[in-house]
Design an enzyme around this catalytic site. Structure first.
Site, PDB file in Angstrom:
ATOM      1  N   GLN A 191      54.773  48.451 -38.040  1.00  0.00           N
ATOM      2  CA  GLN A 191      53.625  49.264 -38.408  1.00  0.00           C
ATOM      3  C   GLN A 191      53.668  49.530 -39.910  1.00  0.00           C
ATOM      4  O   GLN A 191      54.648  50.062 -40.436  1.00  0.00           O
ATOM      5  CB  GLN A 191      53.644  50.597 -37.651  1.00  0.00           C
ATOM      6  CG  GLN A 191      52.389  51.435 -37.814  1.00  0.00           C
ATOM      7  CD  GLN A 191      51.291  51.041 -36.843  1.00  0.00           C
ATOM      8  OE1 GLN A 191      51.514  50.219 -35.945  1.00  0.00           O
ATOM      9  NE2 GLN A 191      50.118  51.633 -36.986  1.00  0.00           N
ATOM     10  N   ASN A 248      54.137  55.488 -31.604  1.00  0.00           N
ATOM     11  CA  ASN A 248      52.755  55.074 -31.803  1.00  0.00           C
ATOM     12  C   ASN A 248      51.890  55.624 -30.664  1.00  0.00           C
ATOM     13  O   ASN A 248      52.248  56.600 -30.023  1.00  0.00           O
ATOM     14  CB  ASN A 248      52.664  53.553 -31.956  1.00  0.00           C
ATOM     15  CG  ASN A 248      51.628  53.134 -32.986  1.00  0.00           C
ATOM     16  OD1 ASN A 248      50.466  53.498 -32.892  1.00  0.00           O
ATOM     17  ND2 ASN A 248      52.072  52.370 -33.976  1.00  0.00           N
ATOM     18  N   ARG A 249      50.755  54.980 -30.386  1.00  0.00           N
ATOM     19  CA  ARG A 249      49.765  55.549 -29.470  1.00  0.00           C
ATOM     20  C   ARG A 249      49.819  54.938 -28.073  1.00  0.00           C
ATOM     21  O   ARG A 249      49.997  53.728 -27.927  1.00  0.00           O
ATOM     22  CB  ARG A 249      48.357  55.375 -30.056  1.00  0.00           C
ATOM     23  CG  ARG A 249      48.104  56.311 -31.232  1.00  0.00           C
ATOM     24  CD  ARG A 249      46.884  55.923 -32.032  1.00  0.00           C
ATOM     25  NE  ARG A 249      46.663  56.901 -33.092  1.00  0.00           N
ATOM     26  CZ  ARG A 249      47.338  56.918 -34.251  1.00  0.00           C
ATOM     27  NH1 ARG A 249      48.258  55.991 -34.501  1.00  0.00           N
ATOM     28  NH2 ARG A 249      47.093  57.842 -35.155  1.00  0.00           N
ATOM     29  N   GLU A 253      57.457  50.829 -39.957  1.00  0.00           N
ATOM     30  CA  GLU A 253      58.014  51.258 -38.679  1.00  0.00           C
ATOM     31  C   GLU A 253      58.260  50.041 -37.781  1.00  0.00           C
ATOM     32  O   GLU A 253      57.329  49.519 -37.159  1.00  0.00           O
ATOM     33  CB  GLU A 253      57.049  52.231 -37.998  1.00  0.00           C
ATOM     34  CG  GLU A 253      56.671  53.425 -38.870  1.00  0.00           C
ATOM     35  CD  GLU A 253      55.372  54.071 -38.423  1.00  0.00           C
ATOM     36  OE1 GLU A 253      55.232  54.340 -37.203  1.00  0.00           O
ATOM     37  OE2 GLU A 253      54.491  54.295 -39.271  1.00  0.00           O
ATOM     38  N   HIS A 284      53.601  59.148 -30.710  1.00  0.00           N
ATOM     39  CA  HIS A 284      55.001  59.317 -31.132  1.00  0.00           C
ATOM     40  C   HIS A 284      55.851  60.111 -30.147  1.00  0.00           C
ATOM     41  O   HIS A 284      56.729  60.885 -30.534  1.00  0.00           O
ATOM     42  CB  HIS A 284      55.067  59.961 -32.512  1.00  0.00           C
ATOM     43  CG  HIS A 284      54.555  59.092 -33.621  1.00  0.00           C
ATOM     44  ND1 HIS A 284      54.568  57.720 -33.560  1.00  0.00           N
ATOM     45  CD2 HIS A 284      54.026  59.410 -34.842  1.00  0.00           C
ATOM     46  CE1 HIS A 284      54.064  57.226 -34.674  1.00  0.00           C
ATOM     47  NE2 HIS A 284      53.722  58.210 -35.457  1.00  0.00           N
ATOM     48  N   HIS A 331      60.649  56.688 -38.898  1.00  0.00           N
ATOM     49  CA  HIS A 331      59.376  57.046 -39.527  1.00  0.00           C
ATOM     50  C   HIS A 331      59.630  57.620 -40.933  1.00  0.00           C
ATOM     51  O   HIS A 331      59.163  58.712 -41.261  1.00  0.00           O
ATOM     52  CB  HIS A 331      58.619  58.040 -38.651  1.00  0.00           C
ATOM     53  CG  HIS A 331      57.132  58.039 -38.838  1.00  0.00           C
ATOM     54  ND1 HIS A 331      56.516  58.634 -39.906  1.00  0.00           N
ATOM     55  CD2 HIS A 331      56.144  57.491 -38.090  1.00  0.00           C
ATOM     56  CE1 HIS A 331      55.214  58.498 -39.811  1.00  0.00           C
ATOM     57  NE2 HIS A 331      54.950  57.795 -38.705  1.00  0.00           N
ATOM     58  N   ASP A 353      47.086  51.233 -41.550  1.00  0.00           N
ATOM     59  CA  ASP A 353      47.773  51.868 -40.427  1.00  0.00           C
ATOM     60  C   ASP A 353      47.642  50.925 -39.236  1.00  0.00           C
ATOM     61  O   ASP A 353      46.824  51.141 -38.342  1.00  0.00           O
ATOM     62  CB  ASP A 353      47.182  53.241 -40.109  1.00  0.00           C
ATOM     63  CG  ASP A 353      48.064  54.060 -39.174  1.00  0.00           C
ATOM     64  OD1 ASP A 353      49.148  53.556 -38.812  1.00  0.00           O
ATOM     65  OD2 ASP A 353      47.673  55.191 -38.821  1.00  0.00           O
ATOM     66  N   TYR A 357      59.152  57.848 -44.893  1.00  0.00           N
ATOM     67  CA  TYR A 357      58.113  57.613 -45.902  1.00  0.00           C
ATOM     68  C   TYR A 357      58.787  57.237 -47.218  1.00  0.00           C
ATOM     69  O   TYR A 357      59.485  58.061 -47.832  1.00  0.00           O
ATOM     70  CB  TYR A 357      57.280  58.869 -46.134  1.00  0.00           C
ATOM     71  CG  TYR A 357      56.385  59.302 -45.009  1.00  0.00           C
ATOM     72  CD1 TYR A 357      55.000  59.153 -45.101  1.00  0.00           C
ATOM     73  CD2 TYR A 357      56.902  59.894 -43.853  1.00  0.00           C
ATOM     74  CE1 TYR A 357      54.159  59.584 -44.083  1.00  0.00           C
ATOM     75  CE2 TYR A 357      56.070  60.323 -42.828  1.00  0.00           C
ATOM     76  CZ  TYR A 357      54.699  60.169 -42.950  1.00  0.00           C
ATOM     77  OH  TYR A 357      53.872  60.598 -41.935  1.00  0.00           O
TER      78      TYR A 357
END
Length: 310
Positions: free
Chosen positions: A249, A61-62, A277, A87, A157, A216, A159
C-alpha cells in the site's frame, strides 16, 4: 491501565525507539536526523487515530461493509471507517499494549494473545513480532498462530519523511509492480487486478510525489523484486524495502491532520509522510479472486519485511 514501555535499538548511526503500545516505531533517526513522523509522548499512542508507526491488524486496510462470511457463518466487525472496517478496528492490534522483551541494542520481541471475538474476529490468535536492527536496516518478523481458521493480514504503518521536515513532495518513489488493485472512491478494491500502465500507480520508474495528487492504493509486487520499493529523499538519503508479502500500500498521508502533539520529525499534515505498507490484498476475505488470507493452526500467518535507510 498497563504502563507503556519503550526500548531503543541502536546500530552504527541508526537509532530506533519502539513502544509496547501497538509495537509502534515512535522515532527513527539516521545520523540524528528524524526520518519518521511520530507523537511527542508514548501515552499519545493509546489513542493514535492515524495508526502512527503501529503494527495494524488482525486484518489491515479495509473490509467492505465491515463483515465477512466464513464456513457459513457471518461475522460483523466494527465499522470504524463507516460503512467499512479499517486496520483491525478501534481496538485492533495497533491499539493494544503488547508484552515487550528487549534483547540488547539490536532486537526486541513483542507478544500478544488476541482472544476469540476480539473486534468481531473468530478464534484465539497468538501474535509475535520481532524487530531487529542491523546497520540501517530494520526488520519486522511477524507471525500469528490461530487455534481455528481465521483471516489475518498485518502491516507496519510507519510514516516516512526522509528530509525530517516539510512534505514528501520532493521524494522519488519506485516500486517493482506491473499491476495494482484499483478501488472505488471509498478505497475498497473493485476485486480486479489491472496493469499499472497508463495509471497514477505506475511506479516502475521513479515518480516525484509532488507531481501527483496523492496516493492510497495497493500495488501487486513482482515476486522476485529485490528490493520491492526504493525511495530517494530530497538530499539523497535513500530507503529500500524488501518483503515476502504480495502487496504494498502506497499512502501519502492524504488525510493526515495534527491530532496530537508531534514528535521530532516533520509536522503532521497532508503529504507530510509516506507509508509503504507491505500486506496481502485489501478486502481479500470478501474477494475470492484475491489470494486467501485465511490462516489455520497448521498454516499460521507469517511476514518478513525489512526497511533500510542510508
Amino acid at each position: 491501565m498497563e504502563q507503556i514501555t519503550s526500548h531503543v535499538l541502536r546500530d552504527a548511526d541508526t537509532e530506533v525507539t519502539v513502544l509496547s503500545m501497538g509495537c509502534a516505531v515512535m522515532d527513527w533517526r539516521v545520523a540524528d536526523r528524524p526520518v519518521v513522523l511520530g507523537y511527542a509522548e508514548p501515552e499519545h499512542y493509546r489513542h493514535n487515530p492515524a495508526s502512527m508507526g503501529a503494527v495494524c491488524g488482525r486484518v489491515v486496510n479495509r473490509i467492505s461493509g465491515a463483515r465477512f462470511d466464513l464456513n457459513g457463518v457471518s461475522y460483523d466487525l466494527p465499522a470504524n471507517a463507516s460503512p467499512h472496517h479499517l486496520h483491525g478496528g478501534p481496538g485492533g492490534l495497533g491499539r493494544c499494549n503488547w508484552r515487550m522483551s528487549p534483547d540488547g541494542d539490536r532486537a526486541v520481541e513483542f507478544r500478544l494473545l488476541s482472544t476469540d471475538g476480539d473486534q468481531g474476529y473468530p478464534g484465539n490468535v497468538a501474535f509475535r513480532v520481532v524487530l531487529r536492527l542491523r546497520g540501517g536496516c530494520l526488520t519486522w518478523d511477524m507471525e500469528g498462530v490461530p487455534d481455528r481458521m481465521t483471516p489475518i493480514n498485518l502491516a507496519q504503518h510507519v510514516y516516512f519523511n526522509l528530509a525530517g521536515h516539510g512534505t514528501v513532495a520532493e521524494h522519488y518513489v519506485q516500486v517493482a509492480a506491473d499491476q495494482y488493485t484499483p478501488t472505488a472512491q471509498d478505497l475498497v478494491p473493485l476485486g480486479t487486478i489491472e496493469p499499472v500502465e497508463g495509471t497514477a500507480y505506475d511506479f516502475r520508474r521513479p515518480v516525484r510525489l509532488g507531481d501527483g495528487d496523492g496516493w492510497d492504493g495497493n500495488l501487486v509486487l513482482t515476486s522476485d523484486a529485490d528490493p520491492a520499493a526504493e525511495v530517494t529523499g530530497p538530499d539523497g538519503l535513500e530507503l529500500r524495502l524488501w518483503t515476502d508479502r504480495p502487496g504494498l500500500q502506497v499512502y501519502t498521508s492524504n488525510s493526515l491532520a495534527r491530532h496530537l502533539p508531534e514528535g521530532p520529525g516533520a509536522a503532521h499534515g497532508r503529504f507530510a509522510g509516506l507509508c509503504l505498507e507491505a500486506q496481502d490484498f485489501p478486502n481479500a476475505v470478501n474477494v475470492p479472486a484475491f489470494p486467501s488470507i485465511l490462516c489455520t493452526p497448521d498454516a499460521p500467518y507469517q511476514q518478513m519485511t525489512s526497511i533500510e535507510i542510508l
